[in-house]
Design an enzyme around this catalytic site. Structure first.
Site, PDB file in Angstrom:
ATOM      1  N   ALA A  78       2.969 -13.073  -1.474  1.00 21.65           N
ATOM      2  CA  ALA A  78       3.846 -14.148  -1.244  1.00 21.65           C
ATOM      3  C   ALA A  78       4.058 -14.340   0.355  1.00 21.65           C
ATOM      4  O   ALA A  78       3.716 -13.449   1.175  1.00 21.65           O
ATOM      5  CB  ALA A  78       5.466 -13.728  -1.823  1.00 21.65           C
ATOM      6  N   ASP A  79       4.114 -15.631   0.572  1.00 23.20           N
ATOM      7  CA  ASP A  79       4.360 -16.012   2.047  1.00 23.20           C
ATOM      8  C   ASP A  79       5.338 -17.093   2.106  1.00 23.20           C
ATOM      9  O   ASP A  79       5.435 -17.951   1.465  1.00 23.20           O
ATOM     10  CB  ASP A  79       3.322 -16.207   2.641  1.00 23.20           C
ATOM     11  N   THR A  80       6.245 -16.999   2.946  1.00 22.24           N
ATOM     12  CA  THR A  80       7.616 -17.950   3.061  1.00 22.24           C
ATOM     13  C   THR A  80       7.295 -18.463   4.662  1.00 22.24           C
ATOM     14  O   THR A  80       7.230 -18.020   5.590  1.00 22.24           O
ATOM     15  CB  THR A  80       8.849 -17.316   3.063  1.00 22.24           C
ATOM     16  N   GLY A 115       5.075 -19.510  -1.194  1.00 25.01           N
ATOM     17  CA  GLY A 115       3.925 -19.469  -1.953  1.00 25.01           C
ATOM     18  C   GLY A 115       4.022 -18.134  -2.474  1.00 25.01           C
ATOM     19  O   GLY A 115       4.120 -17.215  -2.025  1.00 25.01           O
TER      20      GLY A 115
END
Length: 197
Positions: A78-80, A115
């Protein structure tokens, strides 16, 4: 129950974030944390802002591809990012950068986009969740107090909604609160269920 359906899989969370680890733990799904290597979070300059988190989540899944060939794993990456006026605010470089970011967010609406990529042997599913967040106008003293007393340097946009700044500064949110913390667990639960069916 999803927990039972996942009993044939090993769930791997590829994230050092204690917030993501805690949130995934609340879903009552057994998982392990495995960090293969740090991936340089670089994306093409022409990529649309809203596509960046998914691109980066997929990029983070690449070091696990060999493991997936011989194991019944599902790897979660995940990436924020925080987006304010079409500008991406990642993790601040230092104290001054954190103050700059929070000053930019003060009194404005911004968007937090996470994501997520699910990877298994021969399959991949990516999605993103967006939440709108509105800060009140923050004073210089409030911003400096937060930056000096908390750890904003490991957080996109230089703040954690679950910390002091979120409690005193955020007027409203539209969308998933947990997404702003770092992992849209409700959407992840649904996507995992679809992924194994």
């Amino acid at each position: 129950m999803l927990k039972d359906k996942l009993s044939n899989y090993k769930i791997i969370l590829a994230s050092q974030s204690p917030r993501r680890q805690e949130l995934l733990g609340h879903l009552d799904i057994p998982f392990e944390v495995l960090i293969k290597e740090d991936v340089e979070e670089v994306y093409p300059s022409e990529l649309a802002v809203h596509d960046v988190p998914t691109f980066l989540a997929e990029l983070k899944s690449k070091p696990y591809q060999l493991d997936l060939q011989n194991n019944n794993w599902i790897v979660i990456t995940a990436d924020t990012i925080v987006v304010c006026k079409d500008q991406i605010l990642g993790k601040p470089k230092d104290r001054e950068d954190a103050i700059r970011m929070l000053s930019m967010l003060s009194g404005k609406e911004h968007e937090v986009i996470t994501g997520v990529c699910l990877s298994s042997n021969g399959r991949k599913k990516s999605f993103s969740i967006s939440t709108k967040v509105v800060f009140k106008s923050l004073s210089k003293e409030e911003i400096e107090y937060y930056v000096d007393n908390y750890q904003p340097l490991d957080k996109a946009g230089a703040y954690g909604i679950q910390e002091w700044i979120g409690m005193v500064g955020i007027e409203r949110i539209d969308g998933s609160y947990f997404n702003v913390v770092g992992l849209p667990v409700q959407a992840l639960y649904n996507e995992l269920e679809k992924f194994i069916n």
